[in-house]
Write a protein that holds these residues in place. Structure first.
Motif, mmCIF file in Angstrom:
data_model
loop_
_atom_site.group_PDB
_atom_site.id
_atom_site.type_symbol
_atom_site.label_atom_id
_atom_site.label_comp_id
_atom_site.label_asym_id
_atom_site.label_seq_id
_atom_site.Cartn_x
_atom_site.Cartn_y
_atom_site.Cartn_z
ATOM 1 N N LEU A 45 -0.538 -57.251 -18.690
ATOM 2 C CA LEU A 45 -1.348 -57.142 -17.439
ATOM 3 C C LEU A 45 -2.367 -56.224 -17.499
ATOM 4 O O LEU A 45 -3.586 -56.186 -17.060
ATOM 5 N N MET A 46 -1.886 -54.877 -18.041
ATOM 6 C CA MET A 46 -3.095 -53.957 -18.133
ATOM 7 C C MET A 46 -4.102 -54.130 -19.079
ATOM 8 O O MET A 46 -5.177 -53.886 -18.747
ATOM 9 N N LEU A 47 -3.665 -54.693 -19.885
ATOM 10 C CA LEU A 47 -4.599 -55.237 -21.120
ATOM 11 C C LEU A 47 -5.771 -56.081 -20.537
ATOM 12 O O LEU A 47 -7.028 -55.834 -20.711
ATOM 13 N N ALA A 48 -5.224 -56.947 -19.912
ATOM 14 C CA ALA A 48 -6.145 -58.083 -19.346
ATOM 15 C C ALA A 48 -7.003 -57.514 -18.153
ATOM 16 O O ALA A 48 -8.307 -57.663 -18.155
ATOM 17 N N ALA A 49 -6.580 -56.741 -17.329
ATOM 18 C CA ALA A 49 -7.244 -55.888 -16.130
ATOM 19 C C ALA A 49 -8.308 -55.006 -16.895
ATOM 20 O O ALA A 49 -9.574 -54.990 -16.569
ATOM 21 N N THR A 50 -7.838 -54.122 -17.826
ATOM 22 C CA THR A 50 -8.915 -53.148 -18.466
ATOM 23 C C THR A 50 -9.983 -53.987 -19.294
ATOM 24 O O THR A 50 -11.167 -53.409 -19.208
ATOM 25 N N LEU A 51 -9.616 -54.838 -20.119
ATOM 26 C CA LEU A 51 -10.855 -55.705 -20.639
ATOM 27 C C LEU A 51 -11.533 -56.436 -19.687
ATOM 28 O O LEU A 51 -12.783 -56.449 -19.941
ATOM 29 N N CYS A 52 -11.125 -57.098 -18.716
ATOM 30 C CA CYS A 52 -11.978 -57.644 -17.720
ATOM 31 C C CYS A 52 -13.023 -56.596 -16.959
ATOM 32 O O CYS A 52 -14.225 -56.841 -16.842
ATOM 33 N N VAL A 53 -12.432 -55.359 -16.675
ATOM 34 C CA VAL A 53 -13.160 -54.349 -15.992
ATOM 35 C C VAL A 53 -14.263 -53.962 -16.868
ATOM 36 O O VAL A 53 -15.553 -53.798 -16.684
ATOM 37 N N ASP A 54 -13.871 -53.997 -18.420
ATOM 38 C CA ASP A 54 -14.837 -53.374 -19.211
ATOM 39 C C ASP A 54 -15.881 -54.431 -19.386
ATOM 40 O O ASP A 54 -17.213 -54.134 -19.748
ATOM 41 N N LEU A 55 -15.602 -55.522 -19.616
ATOM 42 C CA LEU A 55 -16.492 -56.613 -19.702
ATOM 43 C C LEU A 55 -17.525 -56.851 -18.659
ATOM 44 O O LEU A 55 -18.654 -56.863 -18.985
ATOM 45 N N ALA A 56 -16.910 -56.668 -17.297
ATOM 46 C CA ALA A 56 -17.942 -56.783 -16.299
ATOM 47 C C ALA A 56 -18.957 -55.606 -16.309
ATOM 48 O O ALA A 56 -19.832 -55.840 -15.890
ATOM 49 N N THR A 57 -18.348 -54.296 -16.555
ATOM 50 C CA THR A 57 -19.260 -53.216 -16.606
ATOM 51 C C THR A 57 -20.344 -53.503 -17.420
ATOM 52 O O THR A 57 -21.583 -53.179 -16.931
ATOM 53 N N ALA A 58 -20.229 -53.865 -18.733
ATOM 54 C CA ALA A 58 -21.284 -53.839 -19.728
ATOM 55 C C ALA A 58 -22.073 -55.352 -19.139
ATOM 56 O O ALA A 58 -23.243 -55.018 -19.260
ATOM 57 N N LEU A 111 -0.421 -56.399 -11.576
ATOM 58 C CA LEU A 111 0.021 -55.028 -11.928
ATOM 59 C C LEU A 111 0.649 -54.201 -10.870
ATOM 60 O O LEU A 111 1.550 -53.367 -10.877
ATOM 61 N N GLY A 112 -0.087 -54.165 -9.536
ATOM 62 C CA GLY A 112 0.200 -53.546 -8.671
ATOM 63 C C GLY A 112 1.787 -53.717 -7.941
ATOM 64 O O GLY A 112 2.622 -53.140 -7.683
ATOM 65 N N VAL A 113 1.651 -55.301 -7.896
ATOM 66 C CA VAL A 113 3.261 -55.819 -7.594
ATOM 67 C C VAL A 113 4.197 -55.256 -8.498
ATOM 68 O O VAL A 113 5.381 -55.033 -8.222
ATOM 69 N N ARG A 114 4.003 -55.427 -9.777
ATOM 70 C CA ARG A 114 4.758 -54.931 -10.740
ATOM 71 C C ARG A 114 5.050 -53.525 -10.859
ATOM 72 O O ARG A 114 6.430 -53.070 -10.986
ATOM 73 N N VAL A 115 4.205 -52.733 -10.843
ATOM 74 C CA VAL A 115 4.364 -51.161 -10.940
ATOM 75 C C VAL A 115 4.319 -50.651 -9.787
ATOM 76 O O VAL A 115 5.069 -49.477 -9.559
ATOM 77 N N GLY A 116 3.447 -50.780 -8.753
ATOM 78 C CA GLY A 116 3.447 -49.788 -7.463
ATOM 79 C C GLY A 116 2.074 -50.150 -6.795
ATOM 80 O O GLY A 116 1.026 -50.240 -7.741
ATOM 81 N N TRP A 117 1.881 -49.983 -5.690
ATOM 82 C CA TRP A 117 0.589 -50.019 -5.124
ATOM 83 C C TRP A 117 -0.350 -49.144 -5.249
ATOM 84 O O TRP A 117 -1.602 -49.363 -5.216
ATOM 85 N N GLU A 118 0.012 -47.962 -5.652
ATOM 86 C CA GLU A 118 -1.009 -46.977 -5.957
ATOM 87 C C GLU A 118 -1.862 -47.284 -7.043
ATOM 88 O O GLU A 118 -2.941 -46.830 -7.049
ATOM 89 N N VAL A 119 -1.212 -47.996 -7.746
ATOM 90 C CA VAL A 119 -2.146 -48.567 -9.247
ATOM 91 C C VAL A 119 -3.353 -49.240 -8.841
ATOM 92 O O VAL A 119 -4.486 -49.150 -9.316
ATOM 93 N N TYR A 164 1.061 -44.266 -17.035
ATOM 94 C CA TYR A 164 1.688 -44.215 -15.735
ATOM 95 C C TYR A 164 2.198 -45.647 -15.327
ATOM 96 O O TYR A 164 3.493 -45.619 -14.946
ATOM 97 N N VAL A 165 1.441 -46.708 -15.881
ATOM 98 C CA VAL A 165 2.002 -48.204 -15.688
ATOM 99 C C VAL A 165 2.957 -48.204 -16.524
ATOM 100 O O VAL A 165 4.155 -49.204 -16.146
ATOM 101 N N GLN A 166 3.387 -47.669 -17.565
ATOM 102 C CA GLN A 166 4.436 -48.003 -18.501
ATOM 103 C C GLN A 166 5.781 -47.219 -17.832
ATOM 104 O O GLN A 166 6.830 -47.662 -17.781
ATOM 105 N N SER A 167 5.648 -45.807 -17.539
ATOM 106 C CA SER A 167 6.418 -44.982 -17.577
ATOM 107 C C SER A 167 6.728 -44.572 -15.836
ATOM 108 O O SER A 167 7.761 -44.076 -15.528
ATOM 109 N N ARG A 168 5.908 -45.182 -14.863
ATOM 110 C CA ARG A 168 5.877 -44.872 -13.577
ATOM 111 C C ARG A 168 5.987 -43.407 -13.091
ATOM 112 O O ARG A 168 6.402 -43.090 -12.199
ATOM 113 N N THR A 169 5.697 -42.576 -14.004
ATOM 114 C CA THR A 169 5.340 -41.028 -14.009
ATOM 115 C C THR A 169 4.252 -40.501 -14.773
ATOM 116 O O THR A 169 3.848 -41.338 -15.573
ATOM 117 N N ILE A 170 3.810 -39.403 -14.447
ATOM 118 C CA ILE A 170 2.701 -38.799 -15.337
ATOM 119 C C ILE A 170 3.314 -37.395 -15.685
ATOM 120 O O ILE A 170 3.437 -36.456 -15.056
#
Length: 179
Positions: A45-58, A111-119, A164-170
Motif C-alpha cells: 500500500l505504501m509503495l503504491a501510494a508513494t509511486l502514485c504521488v511521485d508520478l503525479a508530481t512529475a 493505508l490509513g485504515v490499516r495503520v492509523g488516520w494520522e498517516v 512509521y507505517v511499518q512500526s507504528r512508532t518513530i
C-alpha cells in the motif's frame, strides 16, 4: 497534436527519476524491518501510494513547466520533454497527474485504515507540497528553497513515514540496518 505513446507517458511522469522516492521508501522500510516490524500488505500500500504521488508530481511539473514557458525547445537541449518536442496535448499530462493523485488518495485511505488516520494527514500534506512544487500561483520549484522542499518530502519525511507505517512508532534510536 500527436497521440502519446507509452514512452511519451513515461517521459511525462519522469519514470526515470523514481529511484529517489523508491530508495527513501526502501531505506525506511528496511530500517523498520531491522527492528522487527514488517508487513507485506502495508509495504505494498505504501509503495503504491508513494509511486502514485511521485508520478503525479512529475506529471504536474511537466504540465506547469510547459504551460509556464519554462520547458521550450531552447531550454530542453536533450529533447526529453515530449510536450515540447512531440506536440503532445498538455492536458494529457494534467489528466494523468490527477488520475495518479486520485489513485494515491485511494491507497492512502487504505493505508490509513490499516495503520492509523494520522498517516492520511501526512499524506495530504505531502500531496499538497507535491502539487505546489510546480503548480499554483508561486511554484515552490521556482523558489530558492524549492529543492529543500522536494528533498525533504522525498527524503527525510518519506523515510520516517515508511518507518512509521511499518512500526507504528518513530524510534530513530533503532540502529539503521544493523550499523
Amino acid at each position: 497534436l500527436a497521440a502519446p505513446t507509452l514512452g511519451d507517458l513515461a517521459r511525462i511522469v519522469e519514470l526515470r527519476t523514481k529511484i529517489v522516492s523508491m530508495s527513501s521508501l526502501a531505506i525506511g522500510t528496511l530500517w523498520a524491518a531491522n527492528a522487527g516490524h514488517f508487513s507485506w500488505a502495508t509495504f505494498i500500500l505504501m509503495l503504491a501510494a508513494t509511486l502514485c504521488v511521485d508520478l503525479a508530481t512529475a506529471g504536474f511539473n511537466s504540465y506547469y513547466a510547459f504551460r509556464g514557458g519554462v520547458d521550450t525547445v531552447a531550454t530542453d537541449l536533450d529533447g526529453y520533454k515530449v510536450l515540447v518536442h512531440r506536440g503532445i496535448d498538455p492536458g494529457i499530462a494534467l489528466r494523468l497527474s490527477i488520475a495518479f493523485f486520485a489513485l494515491a488518495a485511494v491507497f492512502g485511505l487504505l493505508l490509513g485504515v490499516r495503520v492509523g488516520w494520522e498517516v492520511i494527514g501526512v499524506g495530504v500534506a505531502c500531496m499538497a507540497i507535491a502539487w505546489a512544487y510546480s503548480g499554483g500561483p508561486w511554484p515552490i520549484a521556482r523558489m530558492p528553497v524549492g529543492e529543500l522542499f522536494a528533498g525533504g518530502a522525498l527524503g527525510l519525511v518519506l523515510l520516517v513515514l515508511a518507518v512509521y507505517v511499518q512500526s507504528r512508532t518513530i524510534d530513530l534510536s533503532t540502529p539503521a540496518l544493523g550499523l
